[in-house]
Design a protein around this motif. Sequence first.
Motif, PDB file in Angstrom:
ATOM      1  N   ASN A  35     -44.773 -52.639 -27.006  1.00  0.00           N
ATOM      2  CA  ASN A  35     -46.182 -53.028 -26.933  1.00  0.00           C
ATOM      3  C   ASN A  35     -46.594 -52.755 -25.140  1.00  0.00           C
ATOM      4  OD1 ASN A  35     -47.257 -53.339 -29.124  1.00  0.00           O
ATOM      5  ND2 ASN A  35     -48.108 -55.790 -28.598  1.00  0.00           N
TER       6      ASN A  35
ATOM      7  N   ALA B 224     -37.197 -51.663 -38.098  1.00  0.00           N
ATOM      8  CA  ALA B 224     -38.661 -52.171 -38.544  1.00  0.00           C
ATOM      9  C   ALA B 224     -39.622 -52.225 -37.069  1.00  0.00           C
ATOM     10  CB  ALA B 224     -38.618 -53.399 -39.208  1.00  0.00           C
TER      11      ALA B 224
ATOM     12  N   ASN C  75     -39.427 -44.047 -44.967  1.00  0.00           N
ATOM     13  CA  ASN C  75     -40.462 -45.075 -45.373  1.00  0.00           C
ATOM     14  C   ASN C  75     -40.373 -45.974 -46.477  1.00  0.00           C
ATOM     15  OD1 ASN C  75     -42.535 -46.629 -44.180  1.00  0.00           O
ATOM     16  ND2 ASN C  75     -44.096 -45.556 -45.347  1.00  0.00           N
TER      17      ASN C  75
ATOM     18  N   PHE D 132     -38.956 -49.233 -47.326  1.00  0.00           N
ATOM     19  CA  PHE D 132     -38.561 -50.765 -46.871  1.00  0.00           C
ATOM     20  C   PHE D 132     -37.659 -51.400 -47.873  1.00  0.00           C
ATOM     21  CE2 PHE D 132     -40.259 -54.888 -45.206  1.00  0.00           C
ATOM     22  CZ  PHE D 132     -40.891 -54.418 -44.082  1.00  0.00           C
TER      23      PHE D 132
ATOM     24  N   PRO E 177     -43.435 -64.714 -34.045  1.00  0.00           N
ATOM     25  CA  PRO E 177     -43.155 -63.176 -33.585  1.00  0.00           C
ATOM     26  C   PRO E 177     -42.017 -62.698 -34.356  1.00  0.00           C
ATOM     27  CG  PRO E 177     -43.092 -64.980 -32.002  1.00  0.00           C
ATOM     28  CD  PRO E 177     -43.011 -65.742 -33.302  1.00  0.00           C
ATOM     29  N   LEU E 178     -41.300 -62.987 -35.359  1.00  0.00           N
ATOM     30  CA  LEU E 178     -40.421 -62.444 -36.115  1.00  0.00           C
ATOM     31  C   LEU E 178     -41.105 -62.179 -37.483  1.00  0.00           C
ATOM     32  CD1 LEU E 178     -37.167 -64.431 -35.611  1.00  0.00           C
ATOM     33  CD2 LEU E 178     -37.998 -62.372 -34.355  1.00  0.00           C
TER      34      LEU E 178
ATOM     35  N   LEU F 269     -42.520 -59.614 -38.809  1.00  0.00           N
ATOM     36  CA  LEU F 269     -42.210 -58.234 -39.475  1.00  0.00           C
ATOM     37  C   LEU F 269     -40.463 -58.238 -39.808  1.00  0.00           C
ATOM     38  CD1 LEU F 269     -42.759 -55.288 -39.902  1.00  0.00           C
ATOM     39  CD2 LEU F 269     -42.126 -54.823 -37.877  1.00  0.00           C
ATOM     40  N   GLY F 270     -39.979 -58.608 -38.722  1.00  0.00           N
ATOM     41  CA  GLY F 270     -38.305 -58.436 -39.237  1.00  0.00           C
ATOM     42  C   GLY F 270     -37.941 -59.481 -40.213  1.00  0.00           C
TER      43      GLY F 270
ATOM     44  N   PHE G 218     -43.226 -49.418 -44.973  1.00  0.00           N
ATOM     45  CA  PHE G 218     -42.784 -49.929 -43.753  1.00  0.00           C
ATOM     46  C   PHE G 218     -43.635 -49.382 -42.472  1.00  0.00           C
ATOM     47  CE2 PHE G 218     -38.832 -49.761 -41.125  1.00  0.00           C
ATOM     48  CZ  PHE G 218     -38.006 -50.628 -42.128  1.00  0.00           C
ATOM     49  N   GLN G 219     -44.168 -48.144 -42.242  1.00  0.00           N
ATOM     50  CA  GLN G 219     -44.807 -47.533 -41.181  1.00  0.00           C
ATOM     51  C   GLN G 219     -46.177 -48.498 -41.181  1.00  0.00           C
ATOM     52  OE1 GLN G 219     -44.651 -43.483 -41.932  1.00  0.00           O
ATOM     53  NE2 GLN G 219     -42.670 -43.111 -41.544  1.00  0.00           N
TER      54      GLN G 219
ATOM     55  N   ALA H  89     -46.716 -51.412 -42.319  1.00  0.00           N
ATOM     56  CA  ALA H  89     -46.424 -52.770 -41.828  1.00  0.00           C
ATOM     57  C   ALA H  89     -46.294 -52.910 -40.192  1.00  0.00           C
ATOM     58  CB  ALA H  89     -45.052 -53.416 -42.402  1.00  0.00           C
ATOM     59  N   GLN H  90     -45.381 -51.911 -39.734  1.00  0.00           N
ATOM     60  CA  GLN H  90     -45.163 -51.790 -38.419  1.00  0.00           C
ATOM     61  C   GLN H  90     -46.312 -51.565 -37.258  1.00  0.00           C
ATOM     62  OE1 GLN H  90     -43.162 -48.476 -35.692  1.00  0.00           O
ATOM     63  NE2 GLN H  90     -41.582 -49.245 -37.217  1.00  0.00           N
TER      64      GLN H  90
ATOM     65  N   PHE I  56     -48.255 -54.906 -37.606  1.00  0.00           N
ATOM     66  CA  PHE I  56     -47.707 -55.954 -36.882  1.00  0.00           C
ATOM     67  C   PHE I  56     -47.832 -55.905 -35.436  1.00  0.00           C
ATOM     68  CE2 PHE I  56     -43.980 -57.337 -34.592  1.00  0.00           C
ATOM     69  CZ  PHE I  56     -43.785 -58.677 -34.900  1.00  0.00           C
ATOM     70  N   TYR I  57     -47.656 -54.661 -34.920  1.00  0.00           N
ATOM     71  CA  TYR I  57     -47.774 -54.550 -33.555  1.00  0.00           C
ATOM     72  C   TYR I  57     -49.342 -54.973 -32.783  1.00  0.00           C
ATOM     73  CZ  TYR I  57     -43.582 -53.072 -32.240  1.00  0.00           C
ATOM     74  OH  TYR I  57     -41.571 -53.031 -31.948  1.00  0.00           O
TER      75      TYR I  57
ATOM     76  N   VAL J 264     -48.919 -58.925 -32.547  1.00  0.00           N
ATOM     77  CA  VAL J 264     -47.453 -59.371 -31.973  1.00  0.00           C
ATOM     78  C   VAL J 264     -48.045 -60.209 -30.646  1.00  0.00           C
ATOM     79  CG1 VAL J 264     -46.545 -57.397 -30.986  1.00  0.00           C
ATOM     80  CG2 VAL J 264     -45.338 -59.274 -31.475  1.00  0.00           C
ATOM     81  N   ASP J 265     -48.926 -59.693 -29.830  1.00  0.00           N
ATOM     82  CA  ASP J 265     -49.113 -60.235 -28.578  1.00  0.00           C
ATOM     83  C   ASP J 265     -49.866 -61.713 -29.044  1.00  0.00           C
ATOM     84  OD1 ASP J 265     -48.287 -58.362 -27.081  1.00  0.00           O
ATOM     85  OD2 ASP J 265     -50.053 -57.372 -26.588  1.00  0.00           O
TER      86      ASP J 265
ATOM     87  N   ARG K  76     -47.290 -64.248 -30.135  1.00  0.00           N
ATOM     88  CA  ARG K  76     -46.409 -64.744 -29.242  1.00  0.00           C
ATOM     89  C   ARG K  76     -47.133 -65.577 -28.409  1.00  0.00           C
ATOM     90  NH1 ARG K  76     -44.091 -60.054 -27.982  1.00  0.00           N
ATOM     91  NH2 ARG K  76     -45.477 -59.765 -26.253  1.00  0.00           N
TER      92      ARG K  76
END
Lengths: 298, 298, 298, 298
Positions: B179, B200, B228, B230, C193-194, C196-197, C230-231, C233-234, C237-238, C241-242, C245
């Motif tokens: 980020n 991920a 891709n 998952f 913050p976890l 996605l993982g 996957f892509q 979701a990523q 998520f991004y 994420v800020d 957190r």
Amino acid sequence: MNKVPFKGIIAYPVTPFDYHERVDIPLFKTQVERLVTCGSHGVAPLGSTGVLPYLNDEEKESITEATIQQVAGRVPTLVGVSNLTTDKTIYHAQFAEKAGATAVMIIPMSYWKLTDDEIVAHYDAVASKISIPIMAYNNPATSGVDMSTGLLKKLLMIPNVTMIKESSGDIQRMHILKNELGDDVAFFNGSNPLALGAFAAGAQGWCTAAPNLIPELNMSLYQAVLENDFQKAQEIFYKQVDLLRFIVDKGLPRSIKSGLNLLGFEGGELRRPLMPLAESEIAALNSILTGLHAGVEA
Amino acid sequence: MNKVPFKGIIAYPVTPFDYHERVDIPLFKTQVERLVTCGSHGVAPLGSTGVLPYLNDEEKESITEATIQQVAGRVPTLVGVSNLTTDKTIYHAQFAEKAGATAVMIIPMSYWKLTDDEIVAHYDAVASKISIPIMAYNNPATSGVDMSTGLLKKLLMIPNVTMIKESSGDIQRMHILKNELGDDVAFFNGSNPLALGAFAAGAQGWCTAAPNLIPELNMSLYQAVLENDFQKAQEIFYKQVDLLRFIVDKGLPRSIKSGLNLLGFEGGELRRPLMPLAESEIAALNSILTGLHAGVEA
Amino acid sequence: MNKVPFKGIIAYPVTPFDYHERVDIPLFKTQVERLVTCGSHGVAPLGSTGVLPYLNDEEKESITEATIQQVAGRVPTLVGVSNLTTDKTIYHAQFAEKAGATAVMIIPMSYWKLTDDEIVAHYDAVASKISIPIMAYNNPATSGVDMSTGLLKKLLMIPNVTMIKESSGDIQRMHILKNELGDDVAFFNGSNPLALGAFAAGAQGWCTAAPNLIPELNMSLYQAVLENDFQKAQEIFYKQVDLLRFIVDKGLPRSIKSGLNLLGFEGGELRRPLMPLAESEIAALNSILTGLHAGVEA
Amino acid sequence: MNKVPFKGIIAYPVTPFDYHERVDIPLFKTQVERLVTCGSHGVAPLGSTGVLPYLNDEEKESITEATIQQVAGRVPTLVGVSNLTTDKTIYHAQFAEKAGATAVMIIPMSYWKLTDDEIVAHYDAVASKISIPIMAYNNPATSGVDMSTGLLKKLLMIPNVTMIKESSGDIQRMHILKNELGDDVAFFNGSNPLALGAFAAGAQGWCTAAPNLIPELNMSLYQAVLENDFQKAQEIFYKQVDLLRFIVDKGLPRSIKSGLNLLGFEGGELRRPLMPLAESEIAALNSILTGLHAGVEA
């Protein structure tokens, strides 16, 4: 063999470099001489303060020889011979013995976290190759391994592992050592800001780079302990605790060298990546030292 | 200069020794060959797995040359050149470049905790002396220094510091890296048990010793990520996670060598103080490997 | 009894107070309504977000009843009933069951660090007094106890302890849970913050206060997971994420209430000693939210 | 107002329960009486030892009143009034003052980690409502908040916050407190195994549950300190350190109650989830106590 040839203040010299990052032996000898004449009860080259891990074999050998020549038997010497591999540790321990060291200090350096069995085998292999005493050194912050009291017990069963230096920063370790290992185990404090608590806990000595800067305060703290004067020890300790914390927080080689310069002595250069203290840090150190020396005179 | 010459699975060979603790170059080449033929996307000698800090200069040079000869350009090579001193790091980085390495990996080894300024100056000094890309490696557990995202940002401003390997074990670091540093920063995962989470999170590759033992599972995890898929990635990851955790918990050199022996390959000896896994640990590893290979065939 | 009545996004309301620090039930209901209508798959009052430990018995009961009335069966409810003493935990668990809660969540609160035996007996005593499912919640940061996988295994042998919420912040715990407890164990992620993982690791749901502020992003992350993308979701998520957190770093009650106000909703007051975010923190949160909502519309 | 009404050994009673988990006031009074007659310099009910957080309001009030009645002015009393919310802390502080407590002790309990501003406002709000002195208590292990020296400085600017109890377990905190706050700051040690080091560092007193079991050893340690006898203090400390560590490791309420039973006194029951020590733990405690009492008689 005197199994425990140390007590009191064991002073750690830095390893000074010249402008080309070469070890400066003449300056080193001058610094060692100061440590002896100021009353230190022992001298310990090639410790963390002496940036042992940043030196090559030849440099370590020169430092060892220079120390023993300069000290000339006036006080005992404790030479650091730690190395990541067992073979190299044996090599340097044998060199130190031949050169005339009183004892060697060994920390179980690790890159890969060592198991207890590996550590015992490491000390055992070195101990079997020399006949001078070994001080086993516990300092998880630099070695990456925190040796338990149980492990230290095992090490002390090796005949010439006779002393322990504790630098985990936890005073309770010393209590456990003393209670579990008996009154005759010789443990030394390696954590500067714990000096008072460690003496209260029964430490036989204090391994410290502080005598490079404030030898009178270090010696007089030990003297107060010998005199069983709690209040005086506390008073003397509080005079020096800010300095003790500073040199630990900023790193011993960097802060001792700056301190020497501030006191009018030659500190020498550092080897990269180590860099001098920042201006603001030097000013803070100067302020502490000025306050101390004013206090000492008063 | 291809700024980011890696992706996918970057395989880490061990450094095998003979019974006299001498580096066994022919066996090393055999092991490198396996890593290439099993489909690894890169080979990285002289990492933690390769016990870099336990080797002397000549040994590091032999390993570097042997890797480049054996790989013979089939995949890119990433040579570890980390050293406590800046001068020695420069020396080995230059050697690696001359020998034909694709890139070098540098972790800021520390005995005395380095300041951010010292770390930047260290990388800068090395980077200015070579023209191949540098992967900056963050692994507080082995280096003693935890590089913040802010510090990594500064390192990435040095032209040939182009890649980051993150092994702090905290997946959030990767989120912050991505980020704050933008989509084009290339970060690689160095924490085996986080392999799935790291992909991920967008890791470009996985730096791992696991292909010595389970190359099919490592490559197929990456393949599922590329596709891709998952659910498939998760399924493949869960097959290998016990092994990944085992080799990290027990130490990569010790566990990879035992694992190679269990699989019928020659693992080679260790250099003291490192000792082989205990019998019970070998049995546990065998049980994991047997389960895995049964699972793979099924 | 549906043993695992939850999946997807389980939304945590705050507990709003009025200017006299009294619980504001009408405002609470409004906030719960928003969580349901925005698509949450469950509602969980009296969690950490709902400042459970700061409420007296009557207040807890009012919140429980208000939730169940307002949700009115549209989604399942998960009521927090944790208490330091076993007797009080039983009391609130029974109240929740009678009031119509779908399940209860219990964290082993501790002042004195509890032994494993004490924790098992605690859950066992509560479980024997109710017949709805229990989610066991591991969050060492707030409970002071870190429940090992072995202990969680023991808890899962109690018939109505059927779900685990993991908030230790270590993704590896989920790997161990899944591998050791089998595919049918239902674990939920409680570490924002976890997110996605955790989904990558197979979490069945995400327990989160974030839907108070960014419901679309939370729901669409879960949707992408369901679609095995996957892509996507990523990417989703991004975007969040800020914010995730931020709300964790600044504390959920304080940051969610400020965030609600910033979004034009009524956040309500806090109960002392909790105080509103500082001006600079509110500005930082506003900047994150503005960026997000711009991004969502685009 | 005597700003610092304590010195020496401040004894912490447990809160005994009957078989129905009800507070047993008569037994509590018997235990308080023992603490006074054995020579304690102060009595402190409703601390961690007294399981404060497990009690309801009425129970806290009964314990407060019972203590003050039983002590009857023979020594000063220090009543714990900590609570998660500010309002409840004020309530109990006012109750204690009216009941006749000499001073109150307040730890900043937290579920959500408090900011420095929140903590200052919390103490300020309570302090403004009472006129007896407050001891601010730092114990990150139980409160979840580690108050920095800077924060403690701010608290000491509130007129009736006049004493600090330090239980972080780090002796260096006391050095910093004393050096930064001046010689007249009254700090008390709350970490049993650090008793010797804390007195060496200048602590004015020791807050401890140990006088329930070994009052003679506790009092004589303080006596040796008053007599400025380092060696005697060390000798007396080493006699008790194993017990001090045991009661901390196993939890004060559980170990003190078992210890009382072993010594032939009535310890009372615990409140769930707290459970008695295991048989093997009781045996270990018995072995320590037997050794100690043999040692004391000799």
